[in-house]
Scaffold this active site. Structure first.
Site, mmCIF file in Angstrom:
data_model
loop_
_atom_site.group_PDB
_atom_site.id
_atom_site.type_symbol
_atom_site.label_atom_id
_atom_site.label_comp_id
_atom_site.label_asym_id
_atom_site.label_seq_id
_atom_site.Cartn_x
_atom_site.Cartn_y
_atom_site.Cartn_z
ATOM 1 N N LYS A 76 0.825 -1.210 0.000
ATOM 2 C CA LYS A 76 0.000 0.000 0.000
ATOM 3 C C LYS A 76 0.869 1.275 0.000
ATOM 4 O O LYS A 76 2.074 1.206 0.266
ATOM 5 C CB LYS A 76 -0.936 -0.032 1.218
ATOM 6 C CG LYS A 76 -1.983 -1.158 1.161
ATOM 7 C CD LYS A 76 -2.961 -1.017 2.332
ATOM 8 C CE LYS A 76 -4.051 -2.074 2.285
ATOM 9 N NZ LYS A 76 -5.026 -1.895 3.399
ATOM 10 N N TYR A 107 -12.406 -2.157 -3.517
ATOM 11 C CA TYR A 107 -12.968 -2.295 -2.170
ATOM 12 C C TYR A 107 -14.495 -2.173 -2.168
ATOM 13 O O TYR A 107 -15.075 -1.768 -1.157
ATOM 14 C CB TYR A 107 -12.354 -1.246 -1.238
ATOM 15 C CG TYR A 107 -10.969 -1.612 -0.737
ATOM 16 C CD1 TYR A 107 -10.767 -2.753 0.059
ATOM 17 C CD2 TYR A 107 -9.850 -0.835 -1.027
ATOM 18 C CE1 TYR A 107 -9.508 -3.090 0.538
ATOM 19 C CE2 TYR A 107 -8.586 -1.159 -0.548
ATOM 20 C CZ TYR A 107 -8.420 -2.289 0.226
ATOM 21 O OH TYR A 107 -7.175 -2.626 0.713
ATOM 22 N N HIS A 165 -2.156 -5.370 1.595
ATOM 23 C CA HIS A 165 -3.438 -6.058 1.412
ATOM 24 C C HIS A 165 -3.134 -7.487 0.984
ATOM 25 O O HIS A 165 -2.166 -7.725 0.260
ATOM 26 C CB HIS A 165 -4.275 -5.392 0.303
ATOM 27 C CG HIS A 165 -5.425 -6.260 -0.131
ATOM 28 N ND1 HIS A 165 -6.619 -6.274 0.546
ATOM 29 C CD2 HIS A 165 -5.527 -7.199 -1.118
ATOM 30 C CE1 HIS A 165 -7.415 -7.176 -0.024
ATOM 31 N NE2 HIS A 165 -6.778 -7.749 -1.032
ATOM 32 N N GLU A 202 -9.764 -10.667 -7.251
ATOM 33 C CA GLU A 202 -8.783 -9.597 -7.096
ATOM 34 C C GLU A 202 -7.635 -9.727 -8.093
ATOM 35 O O GLU A 202 -7.135 -8.727 -8.601
ATOM 36 C CB GLU A 202 -8.258 -9.593 -5.653
ATOM 37 C CG GLU A 202 -9.352 -9.193 -4.662
ATOM 38 C CD GLU A 202 -8.906 -9.272 -3.211
ATOM 39 O OE1 GLU A 202 -7.760 -9.671 -2.942
ATOM 40 O OE2 GLU A 202 -9.725 -8.926 -2.337
ATOM 41 N N ASN A 247 -2.053 0.522 6.717
ATOM 42 C CA ASN A 247 -1.571 -0.744 7.294
ATOM 43 C C ASN A 247 -0.721 -1.588 6.335
ATOM 44 O O ASN A 247 -0.702 -2.807 6.414
ATOM 45 C CB ASN A 247 -2.734 -1.534 7.912
ATOM 46 C CG ASN A 247 -3.782 -1.940 6.893
ATOM 47 O OD1 ASN A 247 -3.636 -1.661 5.714
ATOM 48 N ND2 ASN A 247 -4.816 -2.615 7.345
#
Ligand code: IDP
Length: 141
Positions: free
Chosen positions: A11, A51, A117, A128, A114
């Site tokens: 990320k 998302y 993913h 995905e 964070n």
């Protein structure tokens, strides 16, 4: 255990911290192979579509804003039990709850920023991977 493929994203916070290599190296050291990879700048549509399951959640807007705040590195990881193995390497969603030695414990600062993913099921992995990669972009080894 079956050989699986899973989608991983480094990320924007982790890309900004210059730890792409350290994170990818953890996957390789754990026996996962990177069979596809690219760096991308997501826009609102691409991040929001990824998302989509969180569309009604209160954090959705912040999540899209964060995921478009800088480049990401998306990869397909392959190996035995790759989906669960990657989730173990990542640690809990909230880095405060992530086990010591996991990617999120070591590199993430908050539940929004964070670091990584990883697909959470075989069905998510399939969706995905197809969301970011065409079949020709995945190099079977
Ligand atoms: P996961 O990334 O560990 O699979 P999910 O529940 O699928 O976690 O949530 C997707 C992402 O949405 C998380 O990685 C995190 O960046 C963000 N997120 C989840 N819950 C919250 C929250 O309560 N506040 C802010 N961001 C959240």
């Amino acid at each position: 255990m079956a050989v699986e493929r899973t989608l991983s994203i480094v990320k924007p916070d982790a890309v900004g911290k210059n730890v792409i290599g350290e994170i990818l190296s953890r996957f390789e050291k754990a026996g996962l192979q990177i069979v596809a990879a690219k760096m991308l700048q997501l826009d609102d549509e691409k991040a929001g579509g990824f998302y989509a399951e969180h569309k009604e959640r209160p954090f959705f807007k912040d999540l899209v804003e964060f995921m478009t705040s800088g480049p990401v590195v998306v990869q397909v990881l392959e190996g035995e039990g790759a989906i669960a193995k990657n989730r173990d390497l990542m640690g809990a969603t909230n880095p405060q709850e992530a086990e010591a030695g996991t990617i999120r414990a070591d590199f993430a600062q908050s539940i929004d920023a964070n670091a990584v993913h990883g697909s959470d099921s075989a069905a998510s992995a399939e969706r995905e991977i197809a969301y970011f990669f065409s079949a020709e972009e995945i190099c079977a080894r």
